[in-house]
Scaffold this active site. Structure first.
Site, PDB file in Angstrom:
ATOM      1  N   ASN A  12      -3.828   8.083   3.658  1.00  0.00           N
ATOM      2  CA  ASN A  12      -2.978   6.895   3.657  1.00  0.00           C
ATOM      3  C   ASN A  12      -2.001   7.049   4.815  1.00  0.00           C
ATOM      4  O   ASN A  12      -1.427   8.129   4.985  1.00  0.00           O
ATOM      5  CB  ASN A  12      -2.241   6.802   2.315  1.00  0.00           C
ATOM      6  CG  ASN A  12      -1.308   5.610   2.249  1.00  0.00           C
ATOM      7  OD1 ASN A  12      -0.330   5.530   2.970  1.00  0.00           O
ATOM      8  ND2 ASN A  12      -1.612   4.670   1.368  1.00  0.00           N
ATOM      9  N   ALA A  42      -5.147   1.738   2.110  1.00  0.00           N
ATOM     10  CA  ALA A  42      -3.885   1.001   2.271  1.00  0.00           C
ATOM     11  C   ALA A  42      -3.375   0.699   0.875  1.00  0.00           C
ATOM     12  O   ALA A  42      -4.135   0.202   0.028  1.00  0.00           O
ATOM     13  CB  ALA A  42      -4.100  -0.288   3.047  1.00  0.00           C
ATOM     14  N   GLU A  43      -2.115   0.993   0.614  1.00  0.00           N
ATOM     15  CA  GLU A  43      -1.618   0.899  -0.762  1.00  0.00           C
ATOM     16  C   GLU A  43      -1.555  -0.537  -1.273  1.00  0.00           C
ATOM     17  O   GLU A  43      -1.412  -0.756  -2.475  1.00  0.00           O
ATOM     18  CB  GLU A  43      -0.269   1.609  -0.915  1.00  0.00           C
ATOM     19  CG  GLU A  43       0.882   1.017  -0.132  1.00  0.00           C
ATOM     20  CD  GLU A  43       1.082   1.739   1.186  1.00  0.00           C
ATOM     21  OE1 GLU A  43       0.086   2.196   1.785  1.00  0.00           O
ATOM     22  OE2 GLU A  43       2.248   1.844   1.626  1.00  0.00           O
ATOM     23  N   ASN A  44      -1.687  -1.514  -0.388  1.00  0.00           N
ATOM     24  CA  ASN A  44      -1.751  -2.885  -0.880  1.00  0.00           C
ATOM     25  C   ASN A  44      -3.137  -3.267  -1.392  1.00  0.00           C
ATOM     26  O   ASN A  44      -3.383  -4.434  -1.687  1.00  0.00           O
ATOM     27  CB  ASN A  44      -1.249  -3.891   0.175  1.00  0.00           C
ATOM     28  CG  ASN A  44      -1.957  -3.769   1.502  1.00  0.00           C
ATOM     29  OD1 ASN A  44      -2.268  -2.655   1.937  1.00  0.00           O
ATOM     30  ND2 ASN A  44      -2.212  -4.871   2.144  1.00  0.00           N
ATOM     31  N   SER A  60      -4.614   0.925  -6.898  1.00  0.00           N
ATOM     32  CA  SER A  60      -4.306   1.541  -5.612  1.00  0.00           C
ATOM     33  C   SER A  60      -3.316   2.693  -5.777  1.00  0.00           C
ATOM     34  O   SER A  60      -3.532   3.795  -5.265  1.00  0.00           O
ATOM     35  CB  SER A  60      -3.729   0.478  -4.676  1.00  0.00           C
ATOM     36  OG  SER A  60      -3.575   1.004  -3.393  1.00  0.00           O
TER      37      SER A  60
END
Lengths: 204, 226, 226, 204
Positions: C32, C54-56, C96
């Site tokens: 990440n 991607a944390e979204n 996520s």
């Protein structure tokens, strides 16, 4: 890869969506002293039931063993240790292990025999019981199809605990009917991202 | 022991009465049906906007599958092969119980071994050493918005199942909202059991004799349609 | 103030050094990348089995989108339009962060305002009234298996960012595993800062002067490849 | 349907996957004193940012407001109250509300300013912070497509918080690009089952 004394999780509900081939292999190799974490234990001598018939099991963590009468018998003879967890709590506790939540509160089982010795706490005037995450060393899961990276999709109610268990073990082995090239699965429809899968085994 | 309503007829009557309860609510609902009599309820629901959830991961459970429809990977929570209704979908067990625990399931219909006059339910185990399983019962009774108990009024050997206080291990305390038997319909109001309907075959005295639980009689007591 | 490595060159050097760290691990990884220098790391990774999360809600983030590739509904956590890599997939934010919190993400690369000699990181806020946001930083530093801090060695006005003890609000205590600046590479070992590599332009004395944190020098100190 | 003083959740991350039309309508109708639960607040005067420019907001619960400098300004002038929650905790707390979990433990933020006044507990020698579920009266979510029942599918990173928020509010309104007949969506690919959706609004 599964050692004596290991904690293993096995997907499936009844005979839907359990990793038949992996369980066959486990029964054939005879490794013992296992703690098996699963919804149920199949039927006598069928599916996971084989592991009990083979005396490979030391302990069970799950929620419904009435489909396999050998389980209560072995338990009440003291041959195995059984921990019953309400099915919803069981599912959530496995997910919790997968997503790094060590414990959570639920209303299920409050005040009952299954909540004995468990901590409780009030939120907004209602009592909840504290439930711990359920981890395993190895998860054996069944999916319908994988791509070569290990992204998984499932079929109908064969999905059940499989996507949760895939997240909750140190090593995840997925049995699949089919392996397709990377890019063949719709990115919007992948249920288990490949980050959770270590080994793919295709049924032939 | 006197049989007032034969077992098979009793089961059908209970299932039909529960089905009518949902049909009459005149709104789209999601319901979860336990094994036994509760599963039979599906066969009597007339509305098309009542959707059945199975806790093993499906919303939109259709009738039991027969012949070529049978797919080993498509079962209900009682391990019976089922069919799909249009718009059905599948999800994992955590999401499924998320629906239940989160109060999104409008009603659960469950069988019971005992229900007491405060609405506590015992239905998960008879401590006889031959049973070992809880399934989703505890999650369902604590999570569903409405808990409907569908059970025969008495045990096979004539003992009351509607008791003052459950003697069997409890599934959930004070969780029942409605109890339907072949002889009566009760609601739980303010933790008190209220008789709403009584079967045409019996008098109130007979019902009291067959029921250990104390109950109050609704001012507007009706005869159960059979 | 003396500039040893110009800012643009420093950023590239840091990103390239972090990328090499992953390339050399010789195994498939999921990483990440935070905003700023961390995002640049992707451009220098050579292995094809290093996947960017991607944390979204995406695993398999490709290079930044340009021209017609730009899709407003396909962005990274820094709101930049990105592309997909083959085998990518999408999921909700809880899943996520489940990957992150559950220890499934092999490494996170983040920028920092300060890191102290115990590996505590301050990178979420400067209490100046003009900032109000934490994003996923606290989840990332506590959840990712390896936390790599990629930052310039000193602030723009020459103050040390590697300090004895963070004075800014902490993002996570003792979470850094590796710190890469344009002047040095440090590992955290047993809560002590260990210098592993030093840039060719400077002496150890100069590095000590530019670094407030106390560190020990690895017996096998190497020159950083630039 | 949104009253003054309501707690509303709004999906989206940056400008991806937020319900543009529903937010426009909310800005146009001018209802005030809102508590807005969202990842961020768009940009000044754009998206959710409009509600702040319009002074419709009393409080914010979310995690990243640096993309909209009007938020810190209004907060430090004391015009609005802002509760920052780490993004992963925010997502999990919304899911928790949806699935009936009143509280859970996480390692994120332990010891930091954001965990001040929060209970902590040790599990296996590590400290975790207790986080409460985040509920709302109304959730405004954005999906790509719905069937007529309300089953939803999403597009790319526009999914983000939307499926979680759909579960976590008393009333869920979904804005979609397209409504298709029941049976048109693949039952294996539905992300939000219709049980979570109350009202569909199609963009034209």
């Amino acid at each position: 890869m599964i050692r004596p004394g290991a904690r293993i999780m096995v997907g499936g509900f009844g005979l839907a969506g359990y990793p038949e081939l992996l369980v066959e292999n486990l029964a054939a190799c005879g490794v013992g002293d296992l703690t098996v974490i699963s919804n149920d234990l199949g039927s006598p001598g069928v599916g996971l039931g084989k592991l009990l018939t083979n005396k490979q099991i030391r302990a069970l963590i799950g929620n419904y063993y009435n489909w396999n009468p050998e389980v209560p018998e072995a338990c009440f003879r003291g041959e195995i240790e059984v921990t019953l967890v309400p099915q919803g709590t069981f599912a959530e506790a496995i997910r919790a292990a997968g997503v790094g939540i060590p414990a959570f509160y639920t209303a299920a089982s409050v005040g009952t025999d299954l909540a004995r010795d468990k901590e409780t706490k009030e939120f907004d005037g209602k009592t909840f019981v504290l439930e711990r995450a359920i981890h395993a060393d190895v998860a054996l899961v069944k999916a319908h199809r994988a791509d070569e990276l290990g992204n998984l999709v499932y079929t109908k109610t064969a999905r059940n605990f499989n996507p949760l268990m895939a997240m909750a073990a140190t090593l995840t082995i997925a049995e699949v009917d089919d392996i397709v090239p990377v890019g063949s699965l719709d990115p919007e429809c992948i249920v288990t991202p490949h980050i959770f899968v270590d080994i793919l085994v295709r049924r032939d | 022991m006197q049989v007032i309503v034969p077992a098979e007829e009793a089961k059908v009557r209970i299932a039909r009465r529960v089905a009518r309860e949902f049909d009459e609510q005149k709104r789209s609902m999601v319901i979860n049906l336990g094994v036994g009599i509760p599963t039979m309820v599906a066969g009597y629901i007339e509305r098309h906007d009542i959707y059945i959830q199975a806790e093993n991961g499906m919303l939109g459970v259709g009738p039991l599958a027969v012949g070529k429809e049978v797919n080993r990977q498509l079962i209900n929570a009682g391990r019976q092969p089922v069919t799909e209704t249009p718009g059905c979908c599948y999800f994992d067990s955590a999401t499924s119980f998320g629906m239940i625990r989160g109060g999104h399931v409008d009603a659960t219909v469950i069988g019971a071994l005992q229900v007491d006059q405060e609405g506590s339910i015992a239905n998960w185990i008879i401590p006889n050493g031959r049973q070992l399983g809880v399934g989703g019962a505890m999650d369902l009774v604590s999570g569903a918005r409405q808990v409907v108990v569908a059970m025969q009024h008495n045990t096979r050997d004539g003992k009351p199942k509607l008791v003052k206080s459950c003697t069997l291990p409890i599934t959930g305390f004070c969780e029942a909202d409605m109890i339907v038997t072949e002889l009566a319909v009760f609601h739980l109001g303010g933790s008190r059991l209220v008789l709403k309907e009584i079967a045409p075959e019996i008098s109130l005295d007979t019902l009291v004799r067959l029921t250990e639980a104390e109950f109050i009689v609704c001012a507007n007591l009706k005869t159960m349609s059979v």
